[in-house]
Design a protein around this motif. Structure first.
Motif: not given
Length: 301
Positions: A196, A198, A201, A204, A213, A215, A223, A253
């Protein structure tokens, strides 16, 4: 005249109220019993002549105060059990109002069923008194509920964390390796392990033993559902300080947050690339503020 209803406000996820949690439910019921009993003794709202009363007025007040307290304790006790069994994490204001409406309806029915024990009247089992008990319960209970909510908001706001008045979105340099490098995530089943990025993202969300998830990559929102719990996922990315478990059902995030709104009862986070909103629970406000200040010094330009 058109009546405006803020549907987004009613349907957005909020923290499940502490007053309904198993550890607080007995206290909540006791407080409700005490307040209702005191109100009934002071204002004597029952317009019933003394000859129709089978028992002392004080005991009548006790019965009428005890009934909603027991119903609330039993009803939310069952609801907590069902929520735990189904691993349901969501809670909205609409759900809150529906549950309170059901409790008030049950309280009115209970008041009707008690009439034959308390009053000596030929029409105790009439439709008229059933409607009267339900109507009185809904009207008085609704007013009582909102007064308690206002009081609870006042005391919580006095001891709560300050509202984020001026949230400035955090920024990071394009070459930052912590964002660009993929992270390998181990799941409960080896064949479901995945990598992944990050930095892409947004947040979550817990979905039982899975996580969803959300993103943003290549100008497209996506998703994905992964077979791993949010707690396990959080533990594997703990070395990246800009990810924060803001709620028992959400991890965000911090670098992707565009806007923060709310008050000492909890924040609501908005992101640049989606209309989805993520709550910050009241218990995490102080940690959220502290982490934001640290990241602001590190990343903001």
């Amino acid at each position: 005249m058109e009546i405006y209803i803020n549907r987004e406000h009613l349907l957005k996820d909020i923290e499940y109220p502490d007053r309904y949690l198993p550890g607080n439910l007995l206290k909540t019921s006791a407080v409700i019993f005490s307040i209702i009993l005191l109100f009934l003794l002071l204002f004597k709202p029952f317009g019933v002549s003394a000859p129709e009363q089978k028992i002392d007025y004080f005991l009548i007040c006790v019965f009428h105060a005890l009934s909603p307290a027991i119903i609330i304790y039993a009803y939310f006790g069952i609801l907590n059990y069902l929520r735990e069994r189904s691993q349901m994490n969501s809670w909205t204001l609409l759900q809150e109002y529906v549950q309170i409406g059901i409790v008030l309806l049950l309280t009115g029915i209970a008041g009707f069923l008690m009439r034959d024990l308390i009053y000596q009247h030929i029409d105790n089992w009439s439709w008229y008194y059933l409607w009267e008990e339900i109507r009185n319960s809904l009207v008085a209970g609704s007013l009582f509920y909102f007064v308690l909510r206002i009081g609870n908001f006042y005391f919580q706001s006095k001891k709560g964390d300050p509202f984020v008045l001026q949230f400035i979105p955090l920024h990071i340099e394009p070459g930052e390796s912590a964002v660009l490098s993929p992270v390998f995530i181990k799941t409960q089943v080896k064949q479901d392990d995945f990598s992944l990025y990050l930095g892409e993202l947004l947040f979550a969300k817990a979905e039982g033993n899975y996580i969803e998830l959300t993103s943003y990559k290549d100008a497209r929102l996506s998703t994905e559902l992964k077979r791993i719990s949010l707690t396990q996922f959080d533990a594997q990315i703990s070395s990246h300080p800009h990810f924060f478990r803001c709620h028992r059902a959400y991890l965000v995030n911090m670098l992707q947050i565009e806007k923060v709104s709310g008050n000492s009862q909890g924040y609501v986070l908005a992101f640049r690339f989606t209309e989805a909103k993520v709550p910050v629970s009241r218990a995490q406000l102080s940690n959220f503020n502290g982490l934001y200040e640290q990241l602001q010094q590190q990343y903001s330009t």
